[in-house]
Design a protein around this motif. Sequence first.
Motif: not given
Length: 316
Positions: A110-113, A140-142, A153-156, A158-159
Motif C-alpha cells: 500500500r502506498f497511499s496514506t 517517476s509519477f503515478y 500524484v504520487y512521486d516514487f 520522494t514517496q
Amino acid sequence: YNTRGFQFSASFNGTNWDALDLQQKSQTSDNIRAMIVDRRIVYLLGSKTTEMWGNTGDALEPFAPMQELIQHGIGSPWTAVPINNTIAWLGENEHGAGQAWMIQGYSPVRFSTNGVESQWATYGSLRDAYAHGYQEQGHSFYQVTFPNKATWVYDFATQMWHRRMRLVLGEEEPHLARNHAYIFDKHLVGSRVDGTVYEQSLSYFDDAGSMVRRYRRSPHFAGPHPLNVARFRLLCETGIGLTSGQGSNPLVTLRYTVDGGKTWSDGLTDSVGALGDYDKVGAEWNRLGQGGRWGFEISSTDPVDDVWVSAEMDVS
C-alpha cells in the motif's frame, strides 16, 4: 471486463486469434476488471483479488496461474498503470475500496496514506477514476484523477503525494491531462476536456494559457502554552525574476492559522528577488503574533521557476 476468461493470440502472431485460445481466472471467482502484462507476467485484476499468470511454454495452454494470489482487486479498471518497474492501481476487495497498491516482488504494498485516503473517501464512488504514469528528471509519477473532484500524484522518488489542479475562473478543477505518451523526446498529454494534445514540461510556467497556482501547507503544531512566532522564513531559490512583466519581481504569499485550520489570516507577500538578486536569502515575515495551534501556507502565481527548500521560524 465482467468475465473470468481472457483470450490470447497465436505465438509470435498478434493478428491470429483462435476462439479456442481462451483461459479463465481459476483461483478465485471474481470477474476480471483489468489486465496488464508486465515483465512476462499477466496480471488479472478482479473486483476482489488479483491473479498472476506466467508462461508455461505449453503449446495448448501456454499460461498458468502462479502460486501467489493478491487479496486486493481493482476499483476502477482505468487506474492500473505499469510504472517504476512495478504496477500501480486503485484497489478494492470485499472489505472496502480507496487504497493505492503496487507490487514489490510478488506482494502488494500500500502506498497511499490515511490522510490521502480520507480525502478520496469524500469523493463518493471511485469507479470512474483514471490514471497514467510518467518519468521526468529522475522522478517517476503515478497520476490518478477523480472526475469532477481532484487529481492526486504520487512521486516514487520522494514517496510523497501532492495534488494538481487546473484553475478555471479562480475555481480548482482536476488536472487537464487525461493520458500520457513519451514520444519525439516530449511528454505529450491528452486533454480531458476536448482531446487536444499538449506538451507537458517543467519548463512551462502556465497551464495551456491559464495561470498556475502553487501552494504548500505545513502540518499543524501546538505546545502546552500559546506560542509566539516572531519570524517565519521561507528558504528558497532567489533571483529568479523575469526581465519584464509579471514575474519581474516574483512574490510568494504567506497565510497562517492559529486555530488548527478553522480560519486563516489574510495573505502577506514578500519578494524572492528580481533577476540576479542572488544575495537575498529567502522570503521573510516578522511579528506574526501568538496562537495555540499554528499552521502555515505558502503560495505563488508568478510564471517563474519556484524552488522551495524548507522553512524556519523563531518561536517562544
